[in-house]
Structures are given as structure tokens and as C-alpha cells.
Design an enzyme around this catalytic site. Sequence first.
Site, PDB file in Angstrom:
ATOM      1  N   HIS A  50       1.722   2.907  -3.349  1.00 31.90           N
ATOM      2  CA  HIS A  50       0.690   3.566  -4.155  1.00 31.90           C
ATOM      3  C   HIS A  50       1.015   5.031  -4.375  1.00 31.90           C
ATOM      4  O   HIS A  50       0.862   5.551  -5.481  1.00 31.90           O
ATOM      5  CB  HIS A  50      -0.674   3.454  -3.476  1.00 31.90           C
ATOM      6  CG  HIS A  50      -1.484   2.300  -3.960  1.00 31.90           C
ATOM      7  ND1 HIS A  50      -1.952   2.223  -5.243  1.00 31.90           N
ATOM      8  CD2 HIS A  50      -1.928   1.184  -3.340  1.00 31.90           C
ATOM      9  CE1 HIS A  50      -2.646   1.100  -5.399  1.00 31.90           C
ATOM     10  NE2 HIS A  50      -2.640   0.453  -4.253  1.00 31.90           N
ATOM     11  N   GLN A  99       0.824  -1.209   0.000  1.00 33.27           N
ATOM     12  CA  GLN A  99       0.000   0.000   0.000  1.00 33.27           C
ATOM     13  C   GLN A  99       0.854   1.253   0.000  1.00 33.27           C
ATOM     14  O   GLN A  99       0.500   2.255  -0.615  1.00 33.27           O
ATOM     15  CB  GLN A  99      -0.916   0.005   1.218  1.00 33.27           C
ATOM     16  CG  GLN A  99      -2.097  -0.924   1.095  1.00 33.27           C
ATOM     17  CD  GLN A  99      -2.930  -0.651  -0.151  1.00 33.27           C
ATOM     18  OE1 GLN A  99      -3.581   0.371  -0.259  1.00 33.27           O
ATOM     19  NE2 GLN A  99      -2.895  -1.571  -1.102  1.00 33.27           N
ATOM     20  N   ASP A 134      -7.103  -6.387  -4.516  1.00 35.67           N
ATOM     21  CA  ASP A 134      -6.785  -5.349  -5.494  1.00 35.67           C
ATOM     22  C   ASP A 134      -6.936  -5.853  -6.921  1.00 35.67           C
ATOM     23  O   ASP A 134      -7.189  -5.066  -7.837  1.00 35.67           O
ATOM     24  CB  ASP A 134      -5.348  -4.857  -5.293  1.00 35.67           C
ATOM     25  CG  ASP A 134      -5.280  -3.647  -4.373  1.00 35.67           C
ATOM     26  OD1 ASP A 134      -6.333  -3.142  -3.973  1.00 35.67           O
ATOM     27  OD2 ASP A 134      -4.158  -3.203  -4.060  1.00 35.67           O
ATOM     28  N   HIS A 150     -53.924  16.691   0.061  1.00 35.93           N
ATOM     29  CA  HIS A 150     -53.582  15.268   0.183  1.00 35.93           C
ATOM     30  C   HIS A 150     -54.825  14.477   0.625  1.00 35.93           C
ATOM     31  O   HIS A 150     -55.125  13.404   0.086  1.00 35.93           O
ATOM     32  CB  HIS A 150     -52.461  15.064   1.218  1.00 35.93           C
ATOM     33  CG  HIS A 150     -51.088  15.380   0.713  1.00 35.93           C
ATOM     34  ND1 HIS A 150     -50.710  16.639   0.357  1.00 35.93           N
ATOM     35  CD2 HIS A 150     -50.010  14.568   0.508  1.00 35.93           C
ATOM     36  CE1 HIS A 150     -49.444  16.620  -0.040  1.00 35.93           C
ATOM     37  NE2 HIS A 150     -48.987  15.365   0.039  1.00 35.93           N
ATOM     38  N   GLU A 168      -9.636   1.677   5.106  1.00 38.94           N
ATOM     39  CA  GLU A 168     -10.068   1.265   3.765  1.00 38.94           C
ATOM     40  C   GLU A 168      -9.821  -0.234   3.593  1.00 38.94           C
ATOM     41  O   GLU A 168     -10.719  -0.995   3.271  1.00 38.94           O
ATOM     42  CB  GLU A 168      -9.288   2.054   2.713  1.00 38.94           C
ATOM     43  CG  GLU A 168      -9.581   1.626   1.287  1.00 38.94           C
ATOM     44  CD  GLU A 168      -8.587   2.186   0.289  1.00 38.94           C
ATOM     45  OE1 GLU A 168      -8.908   2.195  -0.910  1.00 38.94           O
ATOM     46  OE2 GLU A 168      -7.478   2.593   0.692  1.00 38.94           O
ATOM     47  N   HIS A 169      -8.579  -0.645   3.793  1.00 37.65           N
ATOM     48  CA  HIS A 169      -8.203  -2.057   3.770  1.00 37.65           C
ATOM     49  C   HIS A 169      -7.812  -2.475   5.189  1.00 37.65           C
ATOM     50  O   HIS A 169      -7.075  -1.766   5.867  1.00 37.65           O
ATOM     51  CB  HIS A 169      -6.994  -2.293   2.854  1.00 37.65           C
ATOM     52  CG  HIS A 169      -7.190  -1.817   1.450  1.00 37.65           C
ATOM     53  ND1 HIS A 169      -6.690  -0.607   0.997  1.00 37.65           N
ATOM     54  CD2 HIS A 169      -7.815  -2.390   0.395  1.00 37.65           C
ATOM     55  CE1 HIS A 169      -7.008  -0.457  -0.275  1.00 37.65           C
ATOM     56  NE2 HIS A 169      -7.688  -1.516  -0.671  1.00 37.65           N
TER      57      HIS A 169
END
Length: 430
Positions: free
Chosen positions: A258, A255, A356, A415, A322-323
Amino acid sequence: MNKIYNPLKKDWSSILKRPTQTVADIEEMVDAIFLEVKNNGDNAINAYTEKFDGVLMKNSSVTQEEIEEAANQVPKELKLAIQQAKRNIEKFHSAQRTAKVSVETSEGVHCWQEKRPIQKVGLYIPGGTAPLFSTILMLAVPANLAGCKEIVLCSPPNKEGKLHPAILYTANLCGVTNIFKVGGVQAIAGMTFGTETIPQVYKIFGPGNQFVTVAKQIATKYGIAIDMPAGPSELLVMADDSANASFVASDLLSQAEHGADSQVILVSTSKKFINEVEREVEEQIKLLPRQEIAEKSIANSKLIYVADKETAVALINEYGPEHYILCVEDESFFLDRTYNAGSVFIGNYTPESAGDYASGTNHTLPTNGFAKQYSGVNLDSFTKAITFQKISQEGIKGIGETIELMAEAEGLFAHKNAVTLRLKSLVGER
């Protein structure tokens, strides 16, 4: 990496802070680009592509010839790998289909719900420091399964004004209808407003850097939906002495490479294990082609020791990763108490890289703590749930008085009258 031992709960928010700018920090710049694209269309897109990507584009549309040329440049082995990943992703997302829900809530009152596709969707595919063709699989596959009619893809060009061959091959394989060599904020703005070349879409999907993330949030001000705020990648690993330090270090680095603004965190109840992982990271990082990027990310990352698993799980839910990789002896304790995570990877032989690319789950996930309220991309992300109802004469008789009473109590007499007229007609009154 920064080592932290037994942090006090009052300090968790500062310790777990992401290394990204806030919307307020860059909103003014993003707003300016949006207004420029809104007013000047393709001319603005091309100007910003030249400014940010260093290439002057005369036409951002990808031609069929470019797609065919790209297919010839992708090695056969990579094509087969992409095809296998596509099959697994299709299989998992196909299983997410839900049947029509139909029920008679009262006698003569028939209600049902059906899923219908979002007709026009935009996919943003990062391509700066890494051409993320895998993200096309994660977005275009469920878009096609959902039945989206128009699938627009934008990705930044290289200095030669081209997209990576694997991006074009994968996009064509997955049924993308329009491909454009446009990246960054200007791509999101183009799909938001539509230009002479780029179609306007109803919903925008895809990860990106912090500028793209803010641009997607700005798009919502103009009536365009987004999948989620999906910014720089992040990973949290919870591991004890039953884990493999080499494996954990490799996951952290997967990670970290990235981008410089990515963040990785290890939480452990073992100081010994933390030290082992730190040594492994120092050795493995030397072998990475993207070492410089990984080193910047690692500088923002943390090794956190906590005394017990109760504290660990509370801290993890506060972070909302996230992960989330879980390599512990007592898996069920953590899994039963996991409330905030984008995607969870369990055990020593489940690397985050599997999600991934090829296991079948989706890698477009909420970052920056948004896992507390957002889901990752799934089949339903590309659909809308529409409700229907049909009421018979007996049905309106059965619920009519209830509607009248409630409408009158709210002071909404039109209504009430819409029901009263129908009830009177059934007894022959005018």
C-alpha cells in the site's frame, strides 16, 4: 523484517509504535493550507494541486464527457468485477438497516428514534501510488443506501490532469453527484469550507496518507465531522503451525505494498512458523511490481514470537489492528477475546484482500490504534439517530412532578416552571 522474541509487556508500546508522524509534527503545515483555502478558495486549491501533484488545473470539476470517455476505457471484465463487488457490498450494508424504535416509557409518554441521512457527505479517494476505486464502493454504496442527497468525491489527478478511468466509472455507477480532481490536504480543506467550485459538506469520509489523516482531524476544528482517523494501512496476523506460511506471507505483502508508511505484523506462538513466513516474504517480494514500496514497509514491520496464546491476545488488543487475520487451531479462544480490531479475517482461506474488494464488508477502517474506540465505516456512519417524543395530558401528569423536583434540585427554575404551568392548566389554575 524485525524479529522479536517474548517482548516484555513494558516494552509493548515502543515495539508496536506505528511508523507515522504525529499530528503535532505536521499540523502547522496543514493549518497553513487550510487557512489559504479558506481565504482564497479555488485559487489556493489550484496552486497546491500544481505544487503537490505537478499539474496546473484550470477546472477541477469532472465533466459528463470525461465520465463517458472513462467508461469506454474500462475493460468489460473489470466492469463486471466492480459490479459483483458492488452487489455484495450493497447486500451486507443493506442488512445493517435498523427499524424505527418506538416505546411508551410511561403512560402517555411516547418516545421514538429514527435514522435520517446526513444530507451532504464528502468522499476522499486516494489516487497517488494506486487509484483506489474500490474505496468508492465502500463509501458511495452505503451513502446511497442511507439516502444522502449530495455525495462529493475528491481524488488527486495524474500528471495529465485526469482521474483513473476506473475511479470515474465506479463513481458514476455508485451515484456520486460531484467529482473533483483534487487531492491531499487541499481536497479536505475544500470540502471543509467550500469553494467557488467544491461544495461544503457536513461529514468527510475516506482513507489517506498521514497528511490527509491530519487534515481530516483539523477539519473537525471547523465543525466538520469525519468518519474516523484512517491513515496508512496496517495488518496484524496471528498464526500458529496450523496456518499456511505462503498464505500468511502473501497477506503481509498485500498490505505492505500500500505504501512505505504501512505496517504489517506477524504474531505467533511458533518460532518455526515465523522463520517459514520470513523465507516466504523474501521470495514473494521479488515478484511484486511494487517491490520498492513493499520493501520500505517491511522494514517497519515485525515478526513477534510469544510463548502462549494468552500473551498473544493481550498484545493484539493492545495494538488494536486495522486488519486482523486469525489463522489458528483454537479460533474461538481468540475471537471471544477480541475487543480491539477494525475488521477480522478468519481461517486460511479468508485473505484480507477479500474485505478490501468484494466480500461485502467495508475496508474503510480505524488505524493507528483507533480501533480501540472507533468502528469501521458502516451504514450508520452516513445517518444520524434523531429522537422524538409526544406527551399526552395524562403523560405530563405522570412525570411532571419528577421533572419539577429534579429541575429545582439543579437550580433550574425556568425548567421547573415549564412543567408547573402545564400541570396547573390541567386543573384549571392560572
